[in-house]
Motif scaffolding. Structure first.
Motif, PDB file in Angstrom:
ATOM      1  N   TYR A  40     -11.950 -24.169 -10.745  1.00 14.22           N
ATOM      2  CA  TYR A  40     -10.905 -23.284 -10.218  1.00 14.22           C
ATOM      3  C   TYR A  40      -9.535 -23.869 -10.552  1.00 14.22           C
ATOM      4  O   TYR A  40      -9.224 -25.011 -10.202  1.00 14.22           O
ATOM      5  N   LYS A 107     -11.039 -17.816 -12.077  1.00 13.93           N
ATOM      6  CA  LYS A 107     -11.274 -18.668 -10.902  1.00 13.93           C
ATOM      7  C   LYS A 107      -9.990 -19.418 -10.560  1.00 13.93           C
ATOM      8  O   LYS A 107      -9.505 -20.222 -11.355  1.00 13.93           O
ATOM      9  N   VAL A 147     -18.850 -19.647  -3.890  1.00 14.12           N
ATOM     10  CA  VAL A 147     -17.613 -19.632  -3.105  1.00 14.12           C
ATOM     11  C   VAL A 147     -17.868 -20.154  -1.693  1.00 14.12           C
ATOM     12  O   VAL A 147     -17.123 -20.990  -1.166  1.00 14.12           O
ATOM     13  N   GLY A 304     -13.530 -14.370  -2.385  1.00 15.67           N
ATOM     14  CA  GLY A 304     -12.746 -15.563  -2.115  1.00 15.67           C
ATOM     15  C   GLY A 304     -12.779 -15.945  -0.656  1.00 15.67           C
ATOM     16  O   GLY A 304     -13.473 -15.329   0.153  1.00 15.67           O
TER      17      GLY A 304
END
Length: 423
Positions: A40, A107, A147, A304
């Protein structure tokens, strides 16, 4: 007489100052460590945005939009809002910069202050500190599980263990409309007040999130989304749970959970810590498959989370734990005279260049005051240098934990300290 400032921080806005700020930094960075290991990339967002971004993205029926946003006209008479959450801003940035046209999923992770006008209390601030991640462009149950597992790893990496993951599914576009009608039919038969009736008309799911005991009692037998999932939504949810089990992430299915933002679909989750009392949520998130299209972008899915740094610190305190090292430095230098100070200033620079945190006793204080400053700094070692030491090309190295002091050659200081700190 002690002079005090006539100014103080705004109500509901906490200050983080040393030594406590060391824990704040450790928690903030620790919560995102697993995200960075999973690829990320960092995104830095504006603190304020066009008000319509949040009205459309977060949902006009939510408490966030109707009651909690800091909204004001700027000097160009444009309505802007201090960001109350991160996902809408991330989606705006992804669309604006064309990140959705590249490799998917996109990401991203972020950290910073967010703003909501709420009644200040423990764990609920008007300026709240959060970290978050977003994975955009791929609808894959394994990505949902990744996630969630990143959030779980963040908490556990800080030593937190008294929390639980609650999870549910809020369905998809093939089953939500029918469920909405079913829920409204149930709600419209109840003796709701006018404001709650309007909410039931706009977004009936929000009524299930009402915290008032009388409303909760009336909705105890309300139909639940998880019992009316389409085959595809049900299969997606079962696969998410299967991946979590394979990853060793424990969970509890909570079919009555309703997140406070309108954009959630399918996988929805919250991390809860009962040690925090009424403000028990320490983080949460979910999938938002229609949000990008709602904001003018491609019809891409996303998932998310947002985690409260403030809340996580309170959860650690509730478990009697802490994070981070409050020490200002690892080495503290005590010069005995001007010549010694000149040498220590250079030596401190050499140690800092080698990655060692160093501070010095400034201001010409005496030995006793300088050693008290060394103790207060939290340093592991103190370097004491005087005229005799300079003549002999040595320096005193004191272990602050044991009190042991020894002389070492000046030329070997950097190597000895690095080796001692590593050991």
């Amino acid at each position: 007489m002690t002079k005090t400032s006539s100014f103080s921080a705004p109500k509901g806005v906490p200050d983080y100052v040393p030594p406590g700020s060391a824990e704040f930094v450790a928690v903030r960075d620790g919560l995102l460590r697993a995200a960075r290991l999973a690829g990320y990339g960092h995104i830095e967002l504006p603190v304020f945005e066009d008000t319509n971004l949040f009205a459309r993205g977060v949902g006009e029926s939510t408490d966030v939009v109707t009651k909690e946003m800091y909204t004001f006209p700027d000097r160009g008479d444009r309505s802007v809002t201090l960001r109350p959450e991160g996902t809408a801003g991330v989606m705006r940035a992804v669309i604006e910069h064309g990140l959705d046209r590249g490799q998917l999923p996109v990401k991203l992770c972020y950290a910073g202050p967010f703003f909501r006008y709420e009644r200040p209390q423990a764990g609920r601030y008007r300026q709240l500190q959060q970290v978050g991640i977003e994975a955009i462009g791929v609808d894959d149950p394994a990505l949902d599980a990744e996630v969630i597992a990143i959030a779980d790893a963040g908490f556990r990496g800080l030593g937190l263990d008294g929390f639980r993951l609650e999870i549910t599914s809020l369905g998809d576009e093939t089953c939500r409309p029918q469920y909405r009608e079913l829920l409204q039919e149930f709600l419209f038969q109840l003796p709701l007040d006018e404001e709650t009736k309007r909410r039931a008309q706009l977004n009936p799911l929000r009524v299930l999130d009402d915290k008032r005991p009388e409303v909760r009692a009336m909705t105890a037998n309300a139909p639940l989304m998880i019992d009316h999932l389409s085959e595809s939504a049900k299969a997606h949810f079962e696969q998410v749970l299967g991946h979590l089990e394979a990853l060793g992430v424990p969970y509890v299915v909570n079919p009555r959970m309703v997140r406070g933002l309108d954009y959630y679909t399918k996988t929805t989750f919250e991390f809860v810590h009962d040690g925090l009392g009424a403000q028990s949520g320490i983080g949460g998130g979910g999938r938002y498959d229609g949000l990008m299209a709602e904001l003018g972008g491609q019809p891409l899915s996303g998932i998310g989370f947002g985690i409260g740094v403030d809340r996580t610190m309170l959860a650690l305190a509730a478990e009697g734990k802490s994070a981070g090292n409050p020490a200002r430095c690892e080495v503290f230098g005590v010069p005995l005279g001007d010549a010694a100070k000149q040498r220590l200033v250079v030596l401190a620079a050499q140690l800092r260049a080698a990655g060692v945190r160093v501070d010095l006793a400034y201001g010409g204080r005496g030995v006793k005051g300088a050693m008290k400053a060394a103790d207060r700094s939290g340093a592991t070692f103190t370097l004491v240098l005087g005229d005799r030491d300079i003549a002999e090309n040595t320096i005193g190295l004191k272990d602050m934990a044991t009190g042991e002091q020894r002389q070492i050659p000046l030329a070997e200081v950097v190597g000895v300290i690095r080796e001692s700190l590593a050991g």
